[in-house]
Scaffold this motif. Structure first.
Motif, PDB file in Angstrom:
ATOM      1  N   UNK A 157      68.772 -72.595 -31.598  1.00 16.58           N
ATOM      2  CA  UNK A 157      68.537 -71.411 -30.776  1.00 16.58           C
ATOM      3  C   UNK A 157      68.086 -70.267 -31.688  1.00 16.58           C
ATOM      4  N   UNK A 158      67.442 -69.263 -31.118  1.00 18.20           N
ATOM      5  CA  UNK A 158      67.007 -68.092 -31.879  1.00 18.20           C
ATOM      6  C   UNK A 158      68.054 -66.989 -31.777  1.00 18.20           C
ATOM      7  N   UNK A 193      71.010 -71.528 -35.892  1.00 18.93           N
ATOM      8  CA  UNK A 193      70.237 -70.389 -35.398  1.00 18.93           C
ATOM      9  C   UNK A 193      69.032 -70.266 -36.325  1.00 18.93           C
ATOM     10  N   UNK A 194      67.845 -70.321 -35.730  1.00 21.21           N
ATOM     11  CA  UNK A 194      66.608 -70.400 -36.492  1.00 21.21           C
ATOM     12  C   UNK A 194      65.707 -69.226 -36.131  1.00 21.21           C
ATOM     13  N   UNK A 195      65.137 -68.580 -37.162  1.00 18.55           N
ATOM     14  CA  UNK A 195      64.233 -67.458 -36.900  1.00 18.55           C
ATOM     15  C   UNK A 195      62.831 -67.974 -36.567  1.00 18.55           C
ATOM     16  N   UNK A 196      61.905 -67.057 -36.358  1.00 19.85           N
ATOM     17  CA  UNK A 196      60.542 -67.440 -35.950  1.00 19.85           C
ATOM     18  C   UNK A 196      59.779 -68.212 -37.022  1.00 19.85           C
ATOM     19  N   UNK A 197      60.277 -68.187 -38.254  1.00 18.34           N
ATOM     20  CA  UNK A 197      59.652 -68.940 -39.347  1.00 18.34           C
ATOM     21  C   UNK A 197      60.309 -70.303 -39.554  1.00 18.34           C
ATOM     22  N   UNK A 198      61.133 -70.707 -38.598  1.00 19.21           N
ATOM     23  CA  UNK A 198      61.880 -71.963 -38.681  1.00 19.21           C
ATOM     24  C   UNK A 198      62.868 -71.987 -39.833  1.00 19.21           C
ATOM     25  N   UNK A 209      62.543 -80.137 -47.702  1.00 17.72           N
ATOM     26  CA  UNK A 209      62.100 -79.647 -49.003  1.00 17.72           C
ATOM     27  C   UNK A 209      61.444 -78.270 -48.934  1.00 17.72           C
ATOM     28  N   UNK A 210      61.016 -77.835 -47.738  1.00 15.72           N
ATOM     29  CA  UNK A 210      60.429 -76.502 -47.562  1.00 15.72           C
ATOM     30  C   UNK A 210      61.452 -75.462 -47.104  1.00 15.72           C
ATOM     31  N   UNK A 211      62.713 -75.885 -46.996  1.00 12.59           N
ATOM     32  CA  UNK A 211      63.772 -74.965 -46.586  1.00 12.59           C
ATOM     33  C   UNK A 211      63.860 -74.749 -45.088  1.00 12.59           C
ATOM     34  N   UNK A 212      63.263 -75.634 -44.322  1.00 20.99           N
ATOM     35  CA  UNK A 212      63.298 -75.518 -42.861  1.00 20.99           C
ATOM     36  C   UNK A 212      64.303 -76.518 -42.278  1.00 20.99           C
ATOM     37  N   UNK A 240      75.435 -59.725 -24.517  1.00 19.28           N
ATOM     38  CA  UNK A 240      75.737 -60.337 -25.813  1.00 19.28           C
ATOM     39  C   UNK A 240      74.593 -61.260 -26.233  1.00 19.28           C
ATOM     40  N   UNK A 241      74.140 -61.145 -27.490  1.00 18.75           N
ATOM     41  CA  UNK A 241      73.107 -62.053 -27.991  1.00 18.75           C
ATOM     42  C   UNK A 241      73.721 -63.004 -29.023  1.00 18.75           C
ATOM     43  N   UNK A 242      73.004 -64.050 -29.318  1.00 17.69           N
ATOM     44  CA  UNK A 242      73.438 -65.001 -30.338  1.00 17.69           C
ATOM     45  C   UNK A 242      73.640 -64.275 -31.667  1.00 17.69           C
ATOM     46  N   UNK A 243      72.710 -63.372 -32.010  1.00 19.21           N
ATOM     47  CA  UNK A 243      72.808 -62.625 -33.253  1.00 19.21           C
ATOM     48  C   UNK A 243      74.048 -61.762 -33.347  1.00 19.21           C
TER      49      UNK A 243
END
Length: 132
Positions: free
Chosen positions: A16-17, A39-44, A119-122, A80-83
């Protein structure tokens, strides 16, 4: 021979974002029968983890993984948001890390899951107590 995390993790995990409503996270957990959401940002990139226990502690209403909330009760926590309730900067592990390393991280941190990064940190997967 070391056992690698990749062999035990759950691949393609539900995530989720951070700007999603906390109730959307609860709905995802109920639908997928899970207790942890990366929880993943827009850059994965993983920016947090949200657990059922995080939601239970943060929301001023009783919640359950078995019973969805009524529309009336949902009105009390719409803002309330996830953040707002997630754990920031979670402990993570690489897909090629040893299972021993992952277990040590979970035990030392008293945590129930580790987001698994490629390996790309995603986000590539999640390793939970259930997976172990």
């Amino acid at each position: 021979m070391d056992l690698e995390v990749k062999a035990y993790m759950t691949g393609a995990p539900v995530f989720i974002e951070p700007d999603a409503p906390a109730l959307a996270a609860l709905d995802l957990m109920i639908d997928a029968a899970i207790r942890h959401l990366p929880v993943v940002d827009r850059s994965d990139r993983v920016c947090g983890v949200l657990s059922f226990d995080d939601l239970r502690a943060a929301l001023p209403i009783p919640i359950s993984l078995e019973v969805p909330l009524s529309a009336e009760i949902r009105q009390h926590v719409l803002d309330q948001s996830v953040g707002d309730v997630m754990t920031y900067s979670p402990v993570t592990v690489a897909t090629d890390a040893s299972l021993e390393e992952a277990v040590e991280k979970m035990l030392e941190g008293h945590i129930g899951c580790l987001p698994v990064l490629d390996e790309d940190g995603r986000l590539d997967g999640i390793l939970t107590e259930t997976d172990l």
